[in-house]
Design a protein around this motif. Structure first.
Motif, PDB file in Angstrom:
ATOM      1  N   LEU A  62      -6.815  12.452 -58.436  1.00  0.00           N
ATOM      2  CA  LEU A  62      -5.687  12.091 -57.616  1.00  0.00           C
ATOM      3  C   LEU A  62      -5.106  13.544 -56.956  1.00  0.00           C
ATOM      4  N   PRO A  63      -4.471  13.547 -55.775  1.00  0.00           N
ATOM      5  CA  PRO A  63      -3.792  14.724 -55.207  1.00  0.00           C
ATOM      6  C   PRO A  63      -2.618  15.010 -56.274  1.00  0.00           C
ATOM      7  N   ILE A  64      -1.988  16.183 -55.925  1.00  0.00           N
ATOM      8  CA  ILE A  64      -0.716  16.664 -56.704  1.00  0.00           C
ATOM      9  C   ILE A  64       0.378  15.468 -56.577  1.00  0.00           C
ATOM     10  N   VAL A  65       0.767  15.068 -55.420  1.00  0.00           N
ATOM     11  CA  VAL A  65       1.730  14.105 -55.386  1.00  0.00           C
ATOM     12  C   VAL A  65       1.757  12.791 -56.149  1.00  0.00           C
ATOM     13  N   PRO A  66       0.919  11.910 -55.929  1.00  0.00           N
ATOM     14  CA  PRO A  66       0.601  10.932 -56.794  1.00  0.00           C
ATOM     15  C   PRO A  66       0.446  11.023 -58.228  1.00  0.00           C
ATOM     16  N   ALA A  67      -0.379  12.170 -58.461  1.00  0.00           N
ATOM     17  CA  ALA A  67      -0.388  12.750 -60.061  1.00  0.00           C
ATOM     18  C   ALA A  67       1.125  13.187 -60.638  1.00  0.00           C
ATOM     19  N   LEU A  68       1.789  13.630 -59.889  1.00  0.00           N
ATOM     20  CA  LEU A  68       3.179  13.883 -60.273  1.00  0.00           C
ATOM     21  C   LEU A  68       3.969  12.695 -60.337  1.00  0.00           C
ATOM     22  N   ILE A  69       3.745  11.920 -59.398  1.00  0.00           N
ATOM     23  CA  ILE A  69       4.575  10.468 -59.739  1.00  0.00           C
ATOM     24  C   ILE A  69       4.027   9.895 -60.887  1.00  0.00           C
ATOM     25  N   ILE A  70       2.599   9.699 -61.097  1.00  0.00           N
ATOM     26  CA  ILE A  70       2.347   8.987 -62.462  1.00  0.00           C
ATOM     27  C   ILE A  70       2.889   9.622 -63.842  1.00  0.00           C
TER      28      ILE A  70
END
Length: 295
Positions: A62-70
């Protein structure tokens, strides 16, 4: 490089580091503001969030933003679970019991994580191109811009929640007087759980950002940043949200200046020297007020 140029460059580095401390310190200070608990497991919640982000990026690609949200969502759930299992049964117990439990939860998270992922440090994937910007001779790299932008966004969202929503009004009421808030119809148990949820999510964001910045994570990575975030919260005035932010930034800047002009060996000592000075000079912190308790 002249002294002024190096000084400003270290200020830039310090603000980036301080932003991470501020995100962790916000969780400390929110929890303390409502139930007067120094949650020493908070640094390990930050570590857990870093690992969730690591696996989301490395294995789910995943890119950084979706990974951060998860990472924030999963770690928020962990924070609520810790509160329900470890802290809620001790809600009316002496504070020393809660403090000992928090230390126990900290060790539990560290060694359970170590069991499943091994003690070996993991190299965090490169999620940002190795770019840097030169502003009048001062260098700001892509990781620093990412940290600052995400930190500012999360702090703006938190400020909106606390100041403009019913949940925020209930949190402020519970932090002022939990028993009176209950008499006014506020479900204090729900507010405490949501406070742990929000604080843990902010810690997870800090964990992922640290992984991006330093490119390495390990199961014991939460010990020192957790203690430093506690120092930042005390410096700003524990229980006061703006104080946690300012305290984190000040701590990060001082560490960067000590590393840049003296030695990185003394950066940790500088953090705890600040704690001693604050407790000696102004125990309530920069934004705190002295209160007299009747016996």
């Amino acid at each position: 490089m002249d002294f002024f140029h190096q000084f400003v460059q270290q200020l830039i580095n310090g603000v980036s580091l301080g932003s991470i401390y501020a995100l962790i310190a916000l969780g400390y200070t929110m929890i303390y503001g409502i139930i007067k608990l120094i949650n020493f497991a908070h640094g390990d919640v930050y570590m857990f969030g870093a690992y969730v982000g690591f696996f989301a990026i490395s294995f789910a690609h995943l890119p950084i933003v979706p990974a951060l949200i998860i990472s924030m969502i999963v770690t928020a759930g962990l924070g609520m679970l810790i509160e329900k299992i470890a802290y809620k049964p001790l809600r009316h117990a002496p504070r020393i019991s809660l403090l000992i439990t928090a230390i126990g939860v900290s060790f539990f998270l560290e060694y359970v994580t170590m069991y499943f992922v091994t003690p070996t440090p993991r190299t965090f994937p490169d999620v940002i191109d190795n770019i840097s910007f030169n502003f009048a001779g001062f260098i700001i790299n892509g990781q620093q811009l990412l940290i600052l932008s995400i930190t500012i966004l999360l702090m703006a969202i938190l400020t909106y929640i606390v100041q403009k929503t019913k949940l925020g009004k209930a949190m402020r009421a519970a932090s002022f007087d939990t028993e009176t808030a209950q008499l006014m119809g506020i479900n204090s148990d729900r507010i405490i759980s949501l406070t742990f949820c929000i604080g843990s999510a902010l810690a997870a964001a800090a964990g992922v950002l640290v992984g991006v910045y330093y490119n390495t994570i390990d199961p014991l990575m939460g010990i020192m940043p957790g203690l430093k975030a506690f120092v930042a919260a005390v410096l700003g005035g524990i229980g006061i949200l703006p104080g946690a932010v300012v305290g984190g930034i000040i701590l990060g800047v001082i560490e960067a200046l000590v590393s840049g002009f003296l030695s990185s060996t003394f950066r940790d000592a500088a953090a705890f020297a600040i704690l001693i000075l604050v407790l000696l000079i102004k125990p309530s912190g920069l934004f705190g007020k002295n209160t007299n308790e009747k016996v």
